[in-house]
Design an enzyme around this catalytic site. Structure first.
Site, PDB file in Angstrom:
ATOM      1  N   SER A   1      36.660  42.170 -49.178  1.00 36.13           N
ATOM      2  CA  SER A   1      35.742  43.063 -48.450  1.00 36.13           C
ATOM      3  C   SER A   1      36.538  44.191 -47.806  1.00 36.13           C
ATOM      4  O   SER A   1      37.763  44.089 -47.647  1.00 36.13           O
ATOM      5  CB  SER A   1      35.034  42.245 -47.367  1.00 36.13           C
ATOM      6  OG  SER A   1      34.478  43.083 -46.395  1.00 36.13           O
TER       7      SER A   1
ATOM      8  N   TYR B   1      34.565  36.933 -39.985  1.00 31.70           N
ATOM      9  CA  TYR B   1      34.410  37.398 -41.366  1.00 31.70           C
ATOM     10  C   TYR B   1      35.579  38.307 -41.759  1.00 31.70           C
ATOM     11  O   TYR B   1      36.123  38.185 -42.861  1.00 31.70           O
ATOM     12  CB  TYR B   1      33.072  38.133 -41.489  1.00 31.70           C
ATOM     13  CG  TYR B   1      32.715  38.581 -42.878  1.00 31.70           C
ATOM     14  CD1 TYR B   1      32.451  37.659 -43.895  1.00 31.70           C
ATOM     15  CD2 TYR B   1      32.605  39.933 -43.184  1.00 31.70           C
ATOM     16  CE1 TYR B   1      32.101  38.086 -45.173  1.00 31.70           C
ATOM     17  CE2 TYR B   1      32.250  40.360 -44.458  1.00 31.70           C
ATOM     18  CZ  TYR B   1      31.995  39.438 -45.455  1.00 31.70           C
ATOM     19  OH  TYR B   1      31.651  39.858 -46.719  1.00 31.70           O
TER      20      TYR B   1
HETATM   21  P1  NAD Z   1      24.374  36.787 -50.855  1.00 27.10           P
HETATM   22  O1  NAD Z   1      24.102  36.211 -49.513  1.00 27.10           O
HETATM   23  O2  NAD Z   1      23.292  37.511 -51.577  1.00 27.10           O
HETATM   24  O3  NAD Z   1      24.941  35.635 -51.814  1.00 27.10           O
HETATM   25  C1  NAD Z   1      25.817  34.632 -51.399  1.00 27.10           C
HETATM   26  C2  NAD Z   1      25.478  33.376 -52.178  1.00 27.10           C
HETATM   27  O4  NAD Z   1      26.428  32.370 -51.825  1.00 27.10           O
HETATM   28  C3  NAD Z   1      24.085  32.819 -51.851  1.00 27.10           C
HETATM   29  O5  NAD Z   1      23.342  32.631 -53.043  1.00 27.10           O
HETATM   30  C4  NAD Z   1      24.373  31.488 -51.160  1.00 27.10           C
HETATM   31  O6  NAD Z   1      23.415  30.474 -51.435  1.00 27.10           O
HETATM   32  C5  NAD Z   1      25.732  31.131 -51.739  1.00 27.10           C
HETATM   33  N1  NAD Z   1      26.450  30.207 -50.875  1.00 27.10           N
HETATM   34  C6  NAD Z   1      26.519  30.209 -49.522  1.00 27.10           C
HETATM   35  N2  NAD Z   1      27.225  29.172 -49.080  1.00 27.10           N
HETATM   36  C7  NAD Z   1      27.636  28.487 -50.179  1.00 27.10           C
HETATM   37  C8  NAD Z   1      28.393  27.309 -50.375  1.00 27.10           C
HETATM   38  N3  NAD Z   1      28.899  26.611 -49.343  1.00 27.10           N
HETATM   39  N4  NAD Z   1      28.602  26.885 -51.639  1.00 27.10           N
HETATM   40  C9  NAD Z   1      28.102  27.562 -52.694  1.00 27.10           C
HETATM   41  N5  NAD Z   1      27.372  28.671 -52.576  1.00 27.10           N
HETATM   42  C10 NAD Z   1      27.139  29.139 -51.327  1.00 27.10           C
HETATM   43  O7  NAD Z   1      25.658  37.717 -50.642  1.00 27.10           O
HETATM   44  P2  NAD Z   1      26.261  38.903 -51.512  1.00 27.10           P
HETATM   45  O8  NAD Z   1      26.095  40.151 -50.723  1.00 27.10           O
HETATM   46  O9  NAD Z   1      25.813  38.853 -52.919  1.00 27.10           O
HETATM   47  O10 NAD Z   1      27.815  38.548 -51.400  1.00 27.10           O
HETATM   48  C11 NAD Z   1      28.587  37.993 -52.453  1.00 27.10           C
HETATM   49  C12 NAD Z   1      30.049  38.081 -52.049  1.00 27.10           C
HETATM   50  O11 NAD Z   1      30.409  39.444 -51.830  1.00 27.10           O
HETATM   51  C13 NAD Z   1      30.359  37.357 -50.733  1.00 27.10           C
HETATM   52  O12 NAD Z   1      31.638  36.765 -50.829  1.00 27.10           O
HETATM   53  C14 NAD Z   1      30.369  38.476 -49.718  1.00 27.10           C
HETATM   54  O13 NAD Z   1      31.126  38.136 -48.597  1.00 27.10           O
HETATM   55  C15 NAD Z   1      30.989  39.584 -50.549  1.00 27.10           C
HETATM   56  N6  NAD Z   1      30.746  40.949 -50.073  1.00 27.10           N
HETATM   57  C16 NAD Z   1      29.491  41.477 -49.993  1.00 27.10           C
HETATM   58  C17 NAD Z   1      29.343  42.799 -49.578  1.00 27.10           C
HETATM   59  C18 NAD Z   1      27.999  43.446 -49.473  1.00 27.10           C
HETATM   60  O14 NAD Z   1      27.919  44.620 -49.096  1.00 27.10           O
HETATM   61  N7  NAD Z   1      26.922  42.760 -49.838  1.00 27.10           N
HETATM   62  C19 NAD Z   1      30.445  43.562 -49.233  1.00 27.10           C
HETATM   63  C20 NAD Z   1      31.707  42.984 -49.321  1.00 27.10           C
HETATM   64  C21 NAD Z   1      31.853  41.685 -49.755  1.00 27.10           C
END
Ligand code: NAD
Length: 271
Positions: free
Chosen positions: A154, A167
């Site tokens: 991130s 985070y």
């Molecule tokens: P999201 O919340 O849509 O998806 C996360 C998924 O992880 C969910 O489906 C959830 O059920 C699953 N999850 C949670 N805990 C879990 C566990 N213990 N075991 C297995 N699965 C689990 O989030 P997203 O935005 O699609 O994020 C995906 C990745 O990208 C994450 O690592 C997030 O930190 C990272 N990220 C997102 C952004 C953003 O802008 N959305 C930016 C930087 C990094």
């Protein structure tokens, strides 16, 4: 290739799953939320791709072992692992950007001193330990044949964002672990890299970015003003980098890096 993606029921990793399935790969969609993973897998199958949904908790070794057994039986050894499960939690988040004594007196506010130990541990574990444990479970398949691991870091990993110390620290650990593991596995032909997405509007950050009426929050305005390209990213804008990293012909000598996909956010000093 046989590709395992954790967090595959979520916004970004479901987009990864659909795209890589359309490229002809077999996708195992792992998620704590089986319903979400199954919905995405079903969509891929309807579109003619190969996909299975597998329930897995990235913080539970037994659950990961079971998921690994299912993937082995259905598809064979994992060749690419994408560690996408992650996220934040309000209990590891301060109310204000800058310390204010008023927050200590306000029972509805969370000052630095009110950060909850379990909340901080939860966020740190989900992002960092979840990446490590899942890699332990699936990278064994790659020891003989080689393989590729992509972690999801991130912007917080480069410079922490205000309010979210747990985070930010956890994602810094993910980037650091990416380098460590790349070195550790360098002589096993396993490449390890990470993508650091900038700001993408997803479930995880929706309440931080949008007011209830859909307008931008003050924090969103700040983000957009610090993003030279002046907008949020779209999940499909991560796909080129992902395809590059899992393609040995394109990136066979690339290991241990974290690639920002951020509209210039990490390059901009703000002046
Ligand atoms: P999201 O919340 O849509 O998806 C996360 C998924 O992880 C969910 O489906 C959830 O059920 C699953 N999850 C949670 N805990 C879990 C566990 N213990 N075991 C297995 N699965 C689990 O989030 P997203 O935005 O699609 O994020 C995906 C990745 O990208 C994450 O690592 C997030 O930190 C990272 N990220 C997102 C952004 C953003 O802008 N959305 C930016 C930087 C990094």
């Amino acid at each position: 290739m046989n590709i395992v993606i954790t967090g595959a029921g979520g916004v970004l990793c479901s987009a990864f799953s659909r795209a890589l399935a359309a490229d002809g790969h077999k996708i195992a969609l792992l998620d704590l939320n089986l319903e979400a993973a199954e919905r995405e897998a079903e969509g891929i199958r309807k579109a003619g791709g190969e996909a299975i949904a597998v329930q897995a908790n990235v913080l539970d070794k037994e659950s990961l072992k079971k998921a690994h057994d299912v993937v082995l039986e259905e598809f064979g050894p994992c060749e690419v692992l994408i560690n996408g499960a992650g996220g934040n939690n309000p209990k590891g988040t301060t109310t204000s950007e800058y310390f204010s004594k008023e927050d200590m007196l306000d029972e509805n506010a969370r000052s630095f001193f009110d950060l909850d130990q379990d909340g901080v541990s939860f966020v740190f574990n989900l992002n960092f330990l979840g990446t490590l444990l899942t890699t332990q479970a699936f990278a064994t398949d790659m020891l003989e044949t080689g393989g590729c691991i992509v972690n999801i870091s991130s912007m917080n990993a480069f410079t922490p964002l205000t309010k979210i110390p747990a985070y930010s620290g956890a994602k810094a650990a993910v980037s650091n672990f990416t380098q460590w593991l790349a070195v550790h596995f360098a002589n096993c032909n396993i490449r390890v890299n990470a993508i650091a997405p900038g700001f993408f509007a997803t479930n995880q950050n929706r309440t931080l970015l949008f007011n209830e009426d859909g307008s931008l929050t003050p924090r969103s305005h700040k983000i957009i003003s610090q993003t030279p390209m002046g907008r949020f990213g779209k999940p499909e804008e991560l796909l080129g980098t992902l395809r590059f990293l899992i393609d040995n012909d394109a990136s066979g000598f690339v290991t241990g890096i974290t690639i920002p996909v951020d509209g210039g956010f990490s390059a901009y000093s703000g002046v």
